[in-house]
Design a protein around this motif. Structure first.
Motif, short mmCIF file in Angstrom:
data_model
loop_
_atom_site.label_atom_id
_atom_site.label_comp_id
_atom_site.label_asym_id
_atom_site.label_seq_id
_atom_site.Cartn_x
_atom_site.Cartn_y
_atom_site.Cartn_z
N LYS A 1 34.27 0.15 91.98
CA LYS A 1 34.15 -1.20 91.32
C LYS A 1 34.29 -2.31 92.52
N LEU A 2 34.55 -1.82 93.59
CA LEU A 2 34.64 -2.00 95.04
C LEU A 2 33.43 -2.08 95.79
N ARG A 3 31.65 -1.69 95.61
CA ARG A 3 30.43 -1.52 95.31
C ARG A 3 30.78 -3.19 94.64
N HIS A 4 31.07 -3.30 93.62
CA HIS A 4 30.90 -4.33 92.46
C HIS A 4 31.35 -6.24 92.87
N LEU A 5 32.37 -5.69 93.72
CA LEU A 5 33.08 -7.40 94.57
C LEU A 5 31.82 -7.38 95.38
N CYS A 6 31.41 -6.01 96.88
CA CYS A 6 30.95 -6.52 97.83
C CYS A 6 29.17 -6.99 96.73
N VAL A 7 28.75 -5.88 96.50
CA VAL A 7 27.83 -6.79 95.29
C VAL A 7 27.76 -8.22 94.78
N HIS A 8 28.50 -8.30 94.25
CA HIS A 8 29.00 -9.16 93.37
C HIS A 8 30.11 -10.24 93.68
N GLY A 9 30.30 -10.19 94.47
CA GLY A 9 31.24 -11.21 95.14
C GLY A 9 31.13 -11.82 96.48
N GLY A 10 30.10 -10.66 97.19
CA GLY A 10 29.49 -11.15 98.86
C GLY A 10 31.04 -10.84 99.24
N TYR A 11 31.72 -9.43 99.10
CA TYR A 11 33.02 -9.44 99.78
C TYR A 11 32.70 -8.29 100.65
N TYR A 12 33.90 -8.44 101.54
CA TYR A 12 33.45 -7.52 102.58
C TYR A 12 34.91 -6.84 103.15
N PRO A 13 34.43 -5.86 102.70
CA PRO A 13 36.24 -4.73 102.91
C PRO A 13 36.26 -4.36 103.70
#
Length: 436
Positions: free
Chosen positions: A341-353
């Motif tokens: 789910k974090l991967r999806h947030l990074c890929v689709h939301g441009g999130y920087y964890p």
């Protein structure tokens, strides 16, 4: 709004503030001009509307031209070999070609010692957030500035993070003065005057990325080395085990060396999905050896009807390997939450964890892989070929399952069968051709 001009010597409202000053160089140059200066709060950074009087930084970028850059070191290493072992002259010649000179970005930054959050005393320093540590506050602000400049200039420079900071980091301490907007204890700060800095101390960094200049080699590596030969063959045949390992190493390199937490999370998820799909195809390959109903066409159809690895894992891999895949605190669910789910947030939301989120993604990726390997070991009599391909004798011995039927199969039957590597590769190529 124009800045307020004040005379610090006559301003009536003031208070002392403990400040830290840091000096350090980055491993790769920062794409900002010499003497670039930014002062502001990290909350709502760049807007100028923050009321946070603690989490602010003042950063100056110094671009220093010197020698001993990678190009110069490479040229001298080649020269040394060309001279049959003669040691080349060290130092930087004033006539050294510009392309062999290096530009080092030196960061000079000031920030309050005070923090607004308490770090976990058991956690390493590099996992702290900008609200928990003054140095991490500076690094976060620098990272945001470089990210913004990279986007605007479409520059290809690295993004500086903790892992990009070089030894030594010099730290100074001093008491500065904040000029206040009024007599109230919580009055808004107008400006901060810096003290005369004393002698520095050295900050001990907790990363080992700079050892990349000193390659760690296996002395036994040679063309006849069995370990190297095994992985060389697996790479040529594009077998799932080696492709999973390669993505996992890429993820760890981005995490621990480059400090790109977003790319690391994406690669951790990718590694596991490569493993899920690879193991699934291998299991179907082994079943196809004895079950004529399972063909490359049926496998290709199953892959096309379940569009992502998560769906294929639940629908197909779970029934084949058995075990508990749905425990709320099990390895599958932890990987789903902390990596997939974090991967999806990074890929689709441009999130920087954060570092902590990336570390959790790394751990959960290891856990789900071990879970799959444990399940495969339990199914060793049903899938002996896949078990030996992926776990080998060492993996079964580690799990105390190198005995009985699987041991007899490996020692007596397997040597008489057609090479599994080429059979598996051919099967997978047929599957992919039909899918395309």
């Amino acid at each position: 709004m124009d800045p307020v001009i004040v005379d610090p010597r006559t301003w009536p409202y003031r208070r002392g503030v403990e400040l830290s000053r840091f000096l350090f160089a980055t491993r790769t140059p920062v794409p900002l001009p010499d003497k670039f200066h930014f002062t502001g709060a990290l909350e709502a950074m760049g807007t100028g509307h923050s009321v946070d009087d603690v989490n602010w930084i003042s950063v100056v970028v110094h671009q220093v031209v010197g020698g001993s850059g990678q190009g110069l070191r490479a040229a001298r290493a080649v020269e040394q070999i060309a001279r049959l072992g003669e040691t080349p002259t060290l130092g930087v010649d004033r006539n050294t070609a510009p392309e062999l000179q290096a530009t080092w970005s030196v960061i000079e930054a000031v920030t309050p010692d005070e923090t607004t959050a308490i770090p976990d005393p058991q956690a390493p320093a590099y996992s702290r957030t900008w609200a928990e540590d003054p140095l991490m506050r500076v690094i976060y602000g620098l990272r945001q500035l470089v990210r913004a400049e990279r986007v605007g200039a479409q520059d290809l420079s690295a993004i500086p993070g903790y892992e990009q900071i070089m030894h030594p980091v010099l730290a100074y301490r001093g008491i500065g003065e904040q000029l206040l907007a009024g007599a109230e204890a919580d009055a808004r700060v107008l400006t901060t005057s810096f003290p005369e800095w004393g002698s520095p101390t050295i900050v001990a960094l907790e990363h080992g990325n700079l050892s990349r200049d000193h390659v760690q080699t296996r002395p036994e590596a040679s063309q006849s080395d069995l370990v190297l030969s095994k992985w060389l063959v697996d790479l040529e045949l594009e077998l799932p085990g080696v492709l999973w390992r390669e993505r996992l190493i890429d993820a760890r390199q981005q995490f621990h060396v480059e400090g790109r937490y977003d790319l690391a999370v994406i690669l951790f998820a990718t590694a596991t999905e490569v493993l899920i799909d690879g193991v699934l195809q291998m299991l179907w390959w082994e079943k196809s050896l004895t079950d004529p109903q399972i063909t490359a066409a049926t496998v290709a159809e199953a892959f096309d009807s379940t569009k992502d690895s998560m769906a294929r894992m639940k629908r197909h891999l779970n029934p084949l390997l058995g075990g508990d895949w749905s425990s709320s605190n099990g390895p599958v669910q932890r990987w789903t939450t902390q990596t997939w789910k974090l991967r999806h947030l990074c890929v689709h939301g441009g999130y920087y964890p954060t570092h902590a989120q990336t570390a959790a993604a790394s751990k959960s990726s290891d856990e789900i892989a071990n879970f799959l390997f444990d399940r495969l070991a339990d199914k060793r009599t049903e899938f002996p070929r896949v078990c030996l391909q992926i776990l080998a004798q060492s993996g079964l011995e580690k799990r105390k399952k190198w005995n009985g039927q699987i041991k007899r199969f490996a020692e007596q039957d397997a040597p008489n069968e057609t090479n599994w590597n080429y059979s598996l590769k051919t099967f997978r190529e047929k599957v992919e051709a039909l899918r395309q």
